[in-house]
Design a protein around this motif. Structure first.
Motif, PDB file in Angstrom:
ATOM      1  N   ASP A  57      25.947  20.681  12.956  1.00 47.33           N
ATOM      2  CA  ASP A  57      27.271  21.254  12.698  1.00 47.33           C
ATOM      3  C   ASP A  57      27.171  22.716  12.281  1.00 47.33           C
ATOM      4  OD1 ASP A  57      28.429  18.833  13.324  1.00 47.33           O
ATOM      5  OD2 ASP A  57      28.764  18.237  11.234  1.00 47.33           O
ATOM      6  N   GLU A  58      26.236  22.998  11.385  1.00 48.77           N
ATOM      7  CA  GLU A  58      26.066  24.374  10.915  1.00 48.77           C
ATOM      8  C   GLU A  58      25.606  25.294  12.042  1.00 48.77           C
ATOM      9  OE1 GLU A  58      23.477  26.753   7.559  1.00 48.77           O
ATOM     10  OE2 GLU A  58      24.026  24.664   7.190  1.00 48.77           O
ATOM     11  N   ILE A  59      24.674  24.840  12.836  1.00 46.65           N
ATOM     12  CA  ILE A  59      24.195  25.637  13.974  1.00 46.65           C
ATOM     13  C   ILE A  59      25.335  25.887  14.956  1.00 46.65           C
ATOM     14  CG2 ILE A  59      22.693  25.568  16.015  1.00 46.65           C
ATOM     15  CD1 ILE A  59      20.635  24.066  14.175  1.00 46.65           C
ATOM     16  N   SER A  60      26.128  24.868  15.224  1.00 45.17           N
ATOM     17  CA  SER A  60      27.262  25.021  16.139  1.00 45.17           C
ATOM     18  C   SER A  60      28.261  26.052  15.613  1.00 45.17           C
ATOM     19  CB  SER A  60      27.966  23.681  16.353  1.00 45.17           C
ATOM     20  OG  SER A  60      27.094  22.769  16.981  1.00 45.17           O
ATOM     21  N   ARG A  61      28.543  25.997  14.328  1.00 45.01           N
ATOM     22  CA  ARG A  61      29.458  26.980  13.733  1.00 45.01           C
ATOM     23  C   ARG A  61      28.898  28.391  13.847  1.00 45.01           C
ATOM     24  NH1 ARG A  61      30.037  22.868   9.936  1.00 45.01           N
ATOM     25  NH2 ARG A  61      28.574  23.870   8.509  1.00 45.01           N
ATOM     26  N   GLU A  62      27.595  28.540  13.600  1.00 47.68           N
ATOM     27  CA  GLU A  62      26.968  29.864  13.676  1.00 47.68           C
ATOM     28  C   GLU A  62      26.973  30.385  15.113  1.00 47.68           C
ATOM     29  OE1 GLU A  62      25.186  33.328  12.218  1.00 47.68           O
ATOM     30  OE2 GLU A  62      26.324  31.742  11.255  1.00 47.68           O
ATOM     31  N   ILE A  63      26.722  29.523  16.072  1.00 47.22           N
ATOM     32  CA  ILE A  63      26.774  29.934  17.474  1.00 47.22           C
ATOM     33  C   ILE A  63      28.182  30.396  17.831  1.00 47.22           C
ATOM     34  CG2 ILE A  63      26.667  29.073  19.857  1.00 47.22           C
ATOM     35  CD1 ILE A  63      24.243  27.353  18.930  1.00 47.22           C
ATOM     36  N   ALA A  64      29.175  29.644  17.396  1.00 51.38           N
ATOM     37  CA  ALA A  64      30.566  30.025  17.667  1.00 51.38           C
ATOM     38  C   ALA A  64      30.888  31.369  17.024  1.00 51.38           C
ATOM     39  CB  ALA A  64      31.519  28.942  17.162  1.00 51.38           C
ATOM     40  N   ARG A  65      30.416  31.585  15.824  1.00 52.47           N
ATOM     41  CA  ARG A  65      30.655  32.859  15.123  1.00 52.47           C
ATOM     42  C   ARG A  65      30.011  34.012  15.879  1.00 52.47           C
ATOM     43  NH1 ARG A  65      28.411  36.432  11.833  1.00 52.47           N
ATOM     44  NH2 ARG A  65      26.380  35.420  11.776  1.00 52.47           N
ATOM     45  N   LEU A  66      28.773  33.815  16.322  1.00 53.33           N
ATOM     46  CA  LEU A  66      28.068  34.857  17.068  1.00 53.33           C
ATOM     47  C   LEU A  66      28.753  35.143  18.402  1.00 53.33           C
ATOM     48  CD1 LEU A  66      24.386  33.826  16.310  1.00 53.33           C
ATOM     49  CD2 LEU A  66      25.624  35.814  15.409  1.00 53.33           C
ATOM     50  N   ARG A  67      29.250  34.118  19.052  1.00 50.33           N
ATOM     51  CA  ARG A  67      29.965  34.322  20.320  1.00 50.33           C
ATOM     52  C   ARG A  67      31.233  35.154  20.097  1.00 50.33           C
ATOM     53  NH1 ARG A  67      29.322  28.414  23.203  1.00 50.33           N
ATOM     54  NH2 ARG A  67      27.250  28.833  24.048  1.00 50.33           N
ATOM     55  N   ARG A  68      31.948  34.860  19.015  1.00 47.37           N
ATOM     56  CA  ARG A  68      33.141  35.651  18.705  1.00 47.37           C
ATOM     57  C   ARG A  68      32.771  37.102  18.469  1.00 47.37           C
ATOM     58  NH1 ARG A  68      34.308  31.008  15.813  1.00 47.37           N
ATOM     59  NH2 ARG A  68      33.685  31.954  13.845  1.00 47.37           N
ATOM     60  N   MET A  69      31.681  37.327  17.753  1.00 47.93           N
ATOM     61  CA  MET A  69      31.225  38.706  17.503  1.00 47.93           C
ATOM     62  C   MET A  69      30.884  39.405  18.810  1.00 47.93           C
ATOM     63  SD  MET A  69      28.816  38.294  14.115  1.00 47.93           S
ATOM     64  CE  MET A  69      28.206  39.956  14.249  1.00 47.93           C
ATOM     65  N   ILE A  70      30.210  38.719  19.694  1.00 45.21           N
ATOM     66  CA  ILE A  70      29.826  39.305  20.979  1.00 45.21           C
ATOM     67  C   ILE A  70      31.079  39.645  21.799  1.00 45.21           C
ATOM     68  CG2 ILE A  70      28.760  38.766  23.218  1.00 45.21           C
ATOM     69  CD1 ILE A  70      26.626  37.188  21.591  1.00 45.21           C
ATOM     70  N   GLU A  71      32.046  38.732  21.802  1.00 42.32           N
ATOM     71  CA  GLU A  71      33.281  38.969  22.544  1.00 42.32           C
ATOM     72  C   GLU A  71      34.022  40.182  21.996  1.00 42.32           C
ATOM     73  OE1 GLU A  71      35.392  35.280  22.381  1.00 42.32           O
ATOM     74  OE2 GLU A  71      33.987  34.290  23.755  1.00 42.32           O
ATOM     75  N   GLU A  72      33.971  40.367  20.683  1.00 41.77           N
ATOM     76  CA  GLU A  72      34.654  41.505  20.070  1.00 41.77           C
ATOM     77  C   GLU A  72      33.989  42.831  20.458  1.00 41.77           C
ATOM     78  OE1 GLU A  72      34.786  40.745  15.894  1.00 41.77           O
ATOM     79  OE2 GLU A  72      36.187  39.066  16.124  1.00 41.77           O
ATOM     80  N   LEU A  73      32.696  42.776  20.694  1.00 43.07           N
ATOM     81  CA  LEU A  73      31.973  43.994  21.079  1.00 43.07           C
ATOM     82  C   LEU A  73      32.330  44.344  22.498  1.00 43.07           C
ATOM     83  CD1 LEU A  73      28.480  43.288  19.506  1.00 43.07           C
ATOM     84  CD2 LEU A  73      30.226  44.855  18.669  1.00 43.07           C
TER      85      LEU A  73
END
Length: 73
Positions: A57-73
């Motif tokens: 669950d924690e890894i999935s949340r972190e992956i989702a967070r990183l994807r959002r950051m990448i999309e924002e860039l």
């Protein structure tokens, strides 16, 4: 993580099969000691599975967070 848990669960299944095959014939102290070990292993198994679920669950949340950051860039 999933592969590690599958391997762990395979080992647990093997232990249960071996235990089911040999333990019915054990008596006395050996049987009692095995029952203690078996109970401890069941408890450890539950803890490992709960921890693995938390990690996934924690890894999935972190992956989702990183994807959002990448999309924002």
């Amino acid at each position: 993580m999933h592969e590690a848990m599958e391997e762990f669960q395979g080992g647990i299944r093997s232990f249960h099969r071996a235990n089911d095959e040999s333990i019915p014939y054990w008596q006395g102290e050996a049987r009692e000691a095995d029952e203690w070990v078996y109970a401890d292993l069941k408890q450890i198994e539950a803890q490992i599975e709960a921890t693995a679920d938390e990690w996934v669950d924690e890894i999935s949340r972190e992956i989702a967070r990183l994807r959002r950051m990448i999309e924002e860039l």
